[in-house]
Design a protein around this motif. Structure first.
Motif, short mmCIF file in Angstrom:
data_model
loop_
_atom_site.label_atom_id
_atom_site.label_comp_id
_atom_site.label_asym_id
_atom_site.label_seq_id
_atom_site.Cartn_x
_atom_site.Cartn_y
_atom_site.Cartn_z
N LEU A 219 11.89 3.41 4.03
CA LEU A 219 11.07 2.22 3.80
C LEU A 219 11.19 1.35 5.05
O LEU A 219 12.25 0.78 5.32
CB LEU A 219 11.54 1.48 2.55
CG LEU A 219 11.39 2.24 1.23
CD1 LEU A 219 12.05 1.47 0.09
CD2 LEU A 219 9.93 2.50 0.91
N LEU A 220 10.10 1.23 5.78
CA LEU A 220 10.14 0.56 7.09
C LEU A 220 9.63 -0.88 7.04
O LEU A 220 9.72 -1.60 8.04
CB LEU A 220 9.32 1.37 8.10
CG LEU A 220 9.68 2.87 8.19
CD1 LEU A 220 8.83 3.54 9.25
CD2 LEU A 220 11.16 3.06 8.48
N GLY A 221 9.10 -1.29 5.91
CA GLY A 221 8.61 -2.66 5.77
C GLY A 221 9.63 -3.56 5.11
O GLY A 221 10.81 -3.21 4.99
N GLU A 222 9.18 -4.69 4.64
CA GLU A 222 10.07 -5.67 4.01
C GLU A 222 10.20 -5.49 2.51
O GLU A 222 11.16 -5.95 1.90
CB GLU A 222 9.59 -7.09 4.33
CG GLU A 222 9.64 -7.42 5.81
CD GLU A 222 9.19 -8.85 6.08
OE1 GLU A 222 8.94 -9.59 5.10
OE2 GLU A 222 9.10 -9.22 7.26
N ILE A 223 9.22 -4.83 1.89
CA ILE A 223 9.29 -4.59 0.44
C ILE A 223 10.26 -3.44 0.18
O ILE A 223 10.24 -2.42 0.87
CB ILE A 223 7.89 -4.27 -0.12
CG1 ILE A 223 6.99 -5.50 0.04
CG2 ILE A 223 7.97 -3.86 -1.59
CD1 ILE A 223 5.57 -5.29 -0.38
N GLY A 224 11.11 -3.62 -0.82
CA GLY A 224 12.22 -2.69 -1.00
C GLY A 224 11.95 -1.44 -1.79
O GLY A 224 12.85 -0.60 -1.95
N SER A 225 10.74 -1.25 -2.30
CA SER A 225 10.48 -0.05 -3.09
C SER A 225 8.99 0.25 -3.13
O SER A 225 8.16 -0.61 -2.87
CB SER A 225 11.00 -0.23 -4.52
OG SER A 225 10.29 -1.27 -5.18
N LEU A 226 8.68 1.50 -3.47
CA LEU A 226 7.31 1.95 -3.66
C LEU A 226 6.98 2.00 -5.15
O LEU A 226 7.88 2.12 -5.99
CB LEU A 226 7.11 3.35 -3.07
CG LEU A 226 7.12 3.49 -1.55
CD1 LEU A 226 7.23 4.96 -1.17
CD2 LEU A 226 5.85 2.90 -0.96
N ASN A 227 5.70 1.95 -5.48
CA ASN A 227 5.29 2.27 -6.85
C ASN A 227 5.76 3.67 -7.18
O ASN A 227 5.70 4.59 -6.35
CB ASN A 227 3.76 2.16 -6.94
CG ASN A 227 3.24 2.64 -8.27
OD1 ASN A 227 3.02 3.84 -8.46
ND2 ASN A 227 3.02 1.74 -9.19
N VAL A 228 6.23 3.87 -8.40
CA VAL A 228 6.84 5.15 -8.76
C VAL A 228 5.86 6.32 -8.63
O VAL A 228 6.25 7.42 -8.23
CB VAL A 228 7.45 5.09 -10.18
CG1 VAL A 228 6.37 4.85 -11.23
CG2 VAL A 228 8.23 6.35 -10.50
N SER A 229 4.58 6.09 -8.93
CA SER A 229 3.63 7.20 -8.82
C SER A 229 3.39 7.58 -7.36
O SER A 229 3.19 8.75 -7.03
CB SER A 229 2.30 6.84 -9.50
OG SER A 229 1.64 5.80 -8.82
N VAL A 230 3.43 6.58 -6.46
CA VAL A 230 3.29 6.86 -5.03
C VAL A 230 4.51 7.62 -4.52
O VAL A 230 4.40 8.62 -3.81
CB VAL A 230 3.08 5.55 -4.24
CG1 VAL A 230 3.07 5.82 -2.74
CG2 VAL A 230 1.79 4.87 -4.66
N ALA A 231 5.71 7.13 -4.88
CA ALA A 231 6.94 7.80 -4.46
C ALA A 231 6.98 9.23 -4.97
O ALA A 231 7.39 10.15 -4.26
CB ALA A 231 8.15 7.01 -4.98
#
Length: 248
Positions: A219-231
């Motif tokens: 994760l290279l941005g500031e948000i700490g997680s992805l939406n689970v379906s994207v991940a």
């Protein structure tokens, strides 16, 4: 498109369960009492059917009819047992790929994951009977109909499914940020299963502990997680990338 069927009334729901209808979830009015209600509760426990205790206003929104304090959803699909699913797949595939969802709760995320699973050749999805998102009309719609194509099994506990898969020589990989290992460093070149966690809590720590591997995404941005379906899509396509030159 087939939609989820609703039935209401305690006796009607008991009859539907005893007739073998695929009841996906039962909504029960808080504070409900009586012998017939106790009978229903006993059957729900025995069958392991997902039930939620809700205010009467919720039931009124679900149906305009006389619900008698109970509303049930009949799933538009039939579910497999874990043993049936694994035996069927492993008998015909040298490199099976399974997906386990640890109490994913959003029906649209569920539908999106089913769609990606179908596109990436997932052989079966395994969910928990209690606490998991039901298969609703929204799930079917978001999956673009893939929910009719990918077999789905329900289990009492995801951890038991992990043990069963491992005993069947299927490697289990947990998708979690609580590791230093990147997904690109995990081998997907054998029979394997990927676990995705719930939207808010991720995978249960006790399940991470028994998995064969844990892996995360960069994760290279500031948000700490992805939406689970994207991940989930990234994990599945990494498996596809590694397996594309292997014999299925």
């Amino acid at each position: 498109m087939q939609k989820t069927t609703q039935i209401y009334g305690i006796r009607a729901i008991i009859e539907a369960i005893n007739a073998g209808e695929p009841i996906d979830k039962v909504f029960i009015q808080k504070g409900l009492k009586g012998d017939l209600f106790k009978e229903l509760e006993g059957i729900l426990r025995k069958k392991g059917i997902n039930a939620s205790y809700v205010p009467i206003e919720k039931l009124n929104r679900l149906t305009q009819n006389n619900h008698q304090g109970v509303v049930a959803n009949i799933s538009p699909i039939s579910f497999y047992s874990l043993e049936e699913l694994v035996e069927k797949v492993t008998a015909s595939k040298k490199l099976p790929l399974f997906l386990l969802l640890d109490q994913l709760s959003d029906v649209r995320n569920f539908g999106a994951i089913i769609r990606t699973a179908e596109c990436t050749g997932v052989d079966g999805i395994i969910i928990q009977k209690k606490g998991a998102a039901p298969v609703t009309a929204d799930t079917i719609k978001t999956s673009a109909g893939a929910a009719f194509k990918v077999p789905i099994a329900k289990v009492d506990h995801i951890k038991d499914a992990v043990f069963y898969l491992q005993a069947s020589d299927i490697k289990v990989i947990a998708a979690t940020e609580k590791t230093e290992t990147m997904v690109y460093d995990i081998p997907f070149d054998g029979p394997c299963a990927i676990i995705m966690g719930s939207e808010d809590r991720g995978i249960s720590p006790s399940i991470i502990k028994v998995a064969d591997h844990s892996a995360k995404l960069p994760l290279l941005g500031e948000i700490g997680s992805l939406n689970v379906s994207v991940a989930c899509g990234v994990f599945l396509y990494e498996a596809v990338r590694q397996r594309q030159n292997l014999q299925p």
